[in-house]
Design a protein around this motif. Structure first.
Motif, mmCIF file in Angstrom:
data_model
loop_
_atom_site.group_PDB
_atom_site.id
_atom_site.type_symbol
_atom_site.label_atom_id
_atom_site.label_comp_id
_atom_site.label_asym_id
_atom_site.label_seq_id
_atom_site.Cartn_x
_atom_site.Cartn_y
_atom_site.Cartn_z
ATOM 1 N N ARG A 168 16.638 44.207 -39.491
ATOM 2 C CA ARG A 168 17.034 45.362 -40.314
ATOM 3 C C ARG A 168 16.804 45.052 -41.788
ATOM 4 O O ARG A 168 17.342 44.082 -42.308
ATOM 5 N N GLY A 169 16.051 45.896 -42.427
ATOM 6 C CA GLY A 169 15.835 45.700 -43.857
ATOM 7 C C GLY A 169 14.819 44.621 -44.150
ATOM 8 O O GLY A 169 14.013 44.739 -45.059
ATOM 9 N N PHE A 217 14.492 51.377 -43.136
ATOM 10 C CA PHE A 217 14.833 52.733 -42.689
ATOM 11 C C PHE A 217 14.973 53.653 -43.904
ATOM 12 O O PHE A 217 15.690 53.331 -44.837
ATOM 13 N N PHE A 227 16.359 57.307 -44.716
ATOM 14 C CA PHE A 227 17.110 58.386 -44.076
ATOM 15 C C PHE A 227 16.837 59.720 -44.749
ATOM 16 O O PHE A 227 16.337 59.793 -45.865
ATOM 17 N N ALA A 258 23.290 59.178 -47.730
ATOM 18 C CA ALA A 258 22.884 57.869 -47.210
ATOM 19 C C ALA A 258 23.044 56.749 -48.240
ATOM 20 O O ALA A 258 22.820 55.590 -47.918
ATOM 21 N N LEU A 259 23.385 57.098 -49.461
ATOM 22 C CA LEU A 259 23.629 56.049 -50.448
ATOM 23 C C LEU A 259 25.121 56.014 -50.775
ATOM 24 O O LEU A 259 25.777 57.058 -50.837
ATOM 25 N N ASN A 260 25.619 54.823 -50.982
ATOM 26 C CA ASN A 260 27.038 54.656 -51.281
ATOM 27 C C ASN A 260 27.368 55.297 -52.635
ATOM 28 O O ASN A 260 26.797 54.914 -53.650
ATOM 29 N N ARG A 295 22.533 48.012 -57.591
ATOM 30 C CA ARG A 295 23.359 47.126 -56.786
ATOM 31 C C ARG A 295 23.040 47.298 -55.298
ATOM 32 O O ARG A 295 22.989 46.327 -54.542
ATOM 33 N N GLN A 296 22.799 48.533 -54.897
ATOM 34 C CA GLN A 296 22.521 48.780 -53.483
ATOM 35 C C GLN A 296 21.183 48.191 -53.073
ATOM 36 O O GLN A 296 20.998 47.777 -51.940
ATOM 37 N N ILE A 297 20.252 48.157 -54.019
ATOM 38 C CA ILE A 297 18.966 47.530 -53.708
ATOM 39 C C ILE A 297 19.114 46.011 -53.754
ATOM 40 O O ILE A 297 18.659 45.297 -52.853
ATOM 41 N N GLU A 329 21.567 44.214 -53.177
ATOM 42 C CA GLU A 329 22.335 43.723 -52.036
ATOM 43 C C GLU A 329 21.412 43.265 -50.900
ATOM 44 O O GLU A 329 21.621 42.214 -50.295
ATOM 45 N N THR A 330 20.392 44.076 -50.635
ATOM 46 C CA THR A 330 19.436 43.715 -49.585
ATOM 47 C C THR A 330 18.678 42.453 -49.955
ATOM 48 O O THR A 330 18.456 41.581 -49.110
ATOM 49 N N MET A 376 15.921 55.600 -52.431
ATOM 50 C CA MET A 376 16.123 55.245 -51.022
ATOM 51 C C MET A 376 14.891 54.495 -50.494
ATOM 52 O O MET A 376 15.010 53.530 -49.733
ATOM 53 N N LEU A 436 14.760 51.014 -51.761
ATOM 54 C CA LEU A 436 15.705 50.216 -51.005
ATOM 55 C C LEU A 436 15.095 49.772 -49.663
ATOM 56 O O LEU A 436 15.228 48.618 -49.246
ATOM 57 N N ASP A 449 27.234 58.197 -43.484
ATOM 58 C CA ASP A 449 25.820 57.828 -43.506
ATOM 59 C C ASP A 449 25.560 56.559 -44.318
ATOM 60 O O ASP A 449 24.735 55.735 -43.951
ATOM 61 N N TYR A 450 26.255 56.406 -45.431
ATOM 62 C CA TYR A 450 25.947 55.251 -46.276
ATOM 63 C C TYR A 450 26.367 53.934 -45.646
ATOM 64 O O TYR A 450 25.813 52.880 -45.979
ATOM 65 N N THR A 463 23.500 53.160 -43.553
ATOM 66 C CA THR A 463 22.441 52.628 -44.417
ATOM 67 C C THR A 463 22.681 51.153 -44.717
ATOM 68 O O THR A 463 21.757 50.345 -44.668
ATOM 69 N N SER A 510 21.665 49.265 -41.922
ATOM 70 C CA SER A 510 20.205 49.303 -41.745
ATOM 71 C C SER A 510 19.505 48.369 -42.721
ATOM 72 O O SER A 510 18.334 48.056 -42.557
ATOM 73 N N LYS A 511 20.210 47.930 -43.763
ATOM 74 C CA LYS A 511 19.625 46.967 -44.699
ATOM 75 C C LYS A 511 19.834 45.539 -44.220
ATOM 76 O O LYS A 511 19.384 44.597 -44.859
ATOM 77 N N GLY A 512 20.560 45.381 -43.132
ATOM 78 C CA GLY A 512 20.789 44.039 -42.604
ATOM 79 C C GLY A 512 21.978 43.331 -43.225
ATOM 80 O O GLY A 512 22.105 42.119 -43.137
ATOM 81 N N ILE A 513 22.863 44.092 -43.876
ATOM 82 C CA ILE A 513 24.041 43.480 -44.487
ATOM 83 C C ILE A 513 25.015 43.080 -43.376
ATOM 84 O O ILE A 513 25.227 43.829 -42.426
#
Ligand SMILES: Nc1ncnc2c1ncn2[C@@H]1O[C@H](COP(=O)(O)OP(=O)(O)O)[C@@H](O)[C@H]1O
Ligand SMILES: [Mg+2]
Lengths: 332, 313
Positions: free
Chosen positions: A93-94, A99, A101, A107-109, A116-118, A120-121, A169, A172, B211-212, B215, B218-221
């Protein structure tokens, strides 16, 4: 051509209070390296559930994957995604499969900055430090065409416009350079101009980063424009798979033909939505015992009420799950 | 943001003014306050003298004016019983109440939030059952009854805690709590804990399927990080308002709990002053408690706005 993904007889069911929902009843398909596979079908046909099953993204319960195999051909040989443990699937995943969405707003926090969301991955997969990951996130935002990326990285999702949010998205999803991108109706929520920009962006990234793309959509017009091959889903099964030209010029399954018939004719205004087919899809609470399209089909025979048709080769690379497919040699 | 804070501040001032109005006229509504304060055997001259001394012979408007003028500077007059300024008495009791309230809040946070979190992520599990039990009992068991049972078991039979009173411990000039606070704090915390458990549980259950969160997966966290960064972080926003409201409630002092444990706090002072018909003191405590609640609500709203980037005023 080399395959990157091969899914065989995937069965996913939802065990709900109302009974068992047979969401996927044996889905098989494959994805070649570097290709774009379009996935079309009415809403509820199992497009999203198929892709989420591969990455264990469905909540269990109620979802249960009850059969099948999903081989991912990575650098270290084939890997059955369905058999992976939590740590194993987290690496995919990732890291290997990204993915995108549909609705980037949900779909984003909402309370975490986009940067930060990017990051994180990146931290999770590539072990970057927070500071490096942040810089990389800014680069990624720039790469997907977001102006003033340094400033935007520190902004929250609700501060982006719809198109920019979908770009974020995408940034990300591609952050760790995955081999496969799964885009689940990524442009449905956007207006037409923005939609075209997003499509261009994904295609550009795909060729620059040498990725394979699975593009789920309602929109046959989009599929015609971007896909190398198309797979048509109906009621939890794949009813037809074909190279894009074959599908549009020589469709074999009656369902596909109806879908195409619902397209506006050339020169006629209108959008390419699939809402205009007569009848309703079957109730997935019943276990299929015959062709699921039979009561909407104009050409059904006795056999169609007795057996479930399997996918058969019509011509090289072109399969359909129908007892009486349309072929070059005429009808049946 | 500054404009928001300013407007909330002005709003709070109006609310407090309203409270002062109520507190003042509450006393007027009792009829003749002096007759309530003085012994039944007092002569009319005595009554008149007291009335004079307390200023009740002045017109109501003038009394109200001087009441407000005093209140603004924290002067609510002297306590009849203690012959001390009411506000001084409140301030002397405040540390005990703060100790009790803060401990109770801490207990309910430390026990309530993790329980709600585990329950919300495993619906139907043992922890879920426990959390629903706690939520229900916390809000239905009267805390004074629980307090008595706790004293009976842990103080009388087991002797682990003192049965009543507040013991403190002084280190380097700092007054620190001792275990004497635990029983009253636990009894007091149960209601708040029940609310926190219920709220955390339902917030987590709801946010888990957002959904988030999908997500994030889905990023593998990793699971744990998804819970902390995405689920808990979002669940914390509605919790802020609960914590704010509950802390206000805890800080205004519990009459029952403080009385049962002879805890020298505001609740105890209030009970005592009501018994003594010590009106200045009752008024001062009523206003002080409202002030604390209004102030905490203000802080809560600001914290809320800071925690949720979607809220911008
Ligand atoms: N959580 C769920 N519980 C029960 N049924 C579900 C759930 N999620 C999806 N389904 C069912 O699975 C089927 C396929 O859904 P989906 O893959 O989302 O369709 P789509 O092709 O529109 O993406 C639908 O009929 C839907 O009712
Ligand atoms: Mg879908």
């Amino acid at each position: 051509m080399d395959k990157i993904l091969e899914v065989t007889d995937l069965i996913t069911r939802f065990h709900t209070f109302d009974g068992v929902v047979h969401a996927l009843s044996g889905v098989s398909f494959h994805l070649y390296r570097g290709e774009t596979l379009g996935v079309v079908g009415e809403s509820g046909s199992g497009k999203s559930v198929t892709m989420m099953s591969l990455l264990h993204l469905l909540a269990a319960p109620p979802a249960r994957i009850e059969g099948g195999r999903a081989l991912y051909f990575g650098d270290n040989g084939p890997l059955d995604l369905l058999g992976l443990d939590t740590a194993g699937i987290s690496r995919i995943r990732g890291g290997r499969m990204g993915f995108i969405f549909q609705d980037a707003l949900s779909a984003l926090n909402p309370v975490m900055t986009v940067g930060r969301q990017i990051s994180e991955t990146l931290v999770e997969h590539l072990g970057m430090t927070t500071a490096r990951a942040w810089n990389r996130s800014v680069q990624l935002l720039d790469y997907v065409g977001i102006p003033e990326p340094g400033k935007r990285a520190a902004a929250y999702p609700h501060q982006f416009s719809g198109g920019m949010r979908q770009r974020a998205m995408i940034a990300l999803a591609i952050a760790c350079q995955p081999r496969v991108i799964i885009a689940d109706e990524p442009t449905t929520a956007l207006d037409v101009t923005v939609q075209a920009q997003i499509i261009d962006l994904v295609l550009r990234l795909k060729s620059e980063m040498n990725m394979s793309v699975i593009w789920i959509t309602h929109d046959l017009g989009v599929v015609a424009g971007i896909a190398d091959r198309v797979m048509v889903m109906y009621a939890g099964t794949v009813v037809e798979t074909a190279p894009v030209d074959d599908l549009f010029y020589r469709p074999a399954h009656p369902y596909t033909i109806k879908l195409l018939g619902a397209l506006p004719k050339i020169g006629q205004a209108g959008n390419y939505r699939l809402e205009s087919i007569d009848g309703t899809p079957p109730d997935l609470l019943e276990k299929p015992s015959h062709c699921q399209f039979v009561w909407r089909c104009d050409h059904a025979g006795d056999r169609c009420w007795q057996d479930i048709p399997q996918n058969r080769e019509i011509s090289p690379g072109h399969q359909a799950a129908c007892f009486f497919p349309f072929t070059d040699k005429g009808v049946r | 943001m500054q404009r928001y804070i300013l407007s909330r501040l002005i709003q709070s001032v109006f609310i407090l003014f309203g409270v002062l109005l109520i507190v003042f006229f509450m006393l007027q509504l009792t009829g003749d306050p002096v007759s309530l304060m003085i012994s039944r055997h007092a002569t009319p001259e005595d009554v008149e003298a007291l009335r004079e001394e307390l200023g009740f012979n002045r017109p109501v408007a003038v009394q109200f004016g001087s009441f407000i003028a005093g209140a603004v500077t924290g002067d609510f007059g002297k306590s009849l019983r203690h012959k001390q300024p009411a506000m001084d008495l409140i301030l002397s009791r405040l540390p005990a109440t703060i100790e009790l309230a803060a401990t109770a809040l801490l207990l309910s946070l430390v026990l309530g939030i993790p329980l709600g979190l585990v329950a919300g992520s495993n619906p139907g599990s043992f922890w879920d059952l426990l959390s629903r039990g706690t939520g229900l009992l916390g809000q239905t068991i009267p805390n004074f009854w629980l307090a008595l049972i706790l004293v009976l078991v842990f103080s009388v039979h087991l002797g682990w805690f003192p049965t009543f009173g507040r013991d403190t411990w002084t280190v380097l000039g700092l007054t620190l709590p001792t275990r004497s606070v635990l029983l009253p704090a636990f009894s007091l915390s149960l209601f708040t804990m029940g609310q926190l458990v219920r709220f955390t549980r339902s917030a987590v259950m709801e946010i888990r399927s957002e959904d988030y969160v999908r997500t994030a997966y889905s990023k593998g966290i990793a699971h744990r990080k998804v819970y902390i960064r995405h689920i808990l972080r979002n669940a914390a926003i509605p919790l802020i308002s609960i914590v704010g409201v509950q802390f206000g409630y805890l800080l205004s002092g519990s009459i029952y709990i403080e009385t049962i444990f002879s805890w020298p706090g505001l609740g105890n002072l209030l009970a005592e002053s009501i018994g003594n018909r010590d009106f200045a003191l009752v008024q001062a405590i009523a206003f002080f408690s409202s002030f604390v609640v209004v102030f905490l609500n203000l802080l809560t709203d600001i914290a809320y706005a800071l925690a949720d980037p979607r809220i911008r005023y």
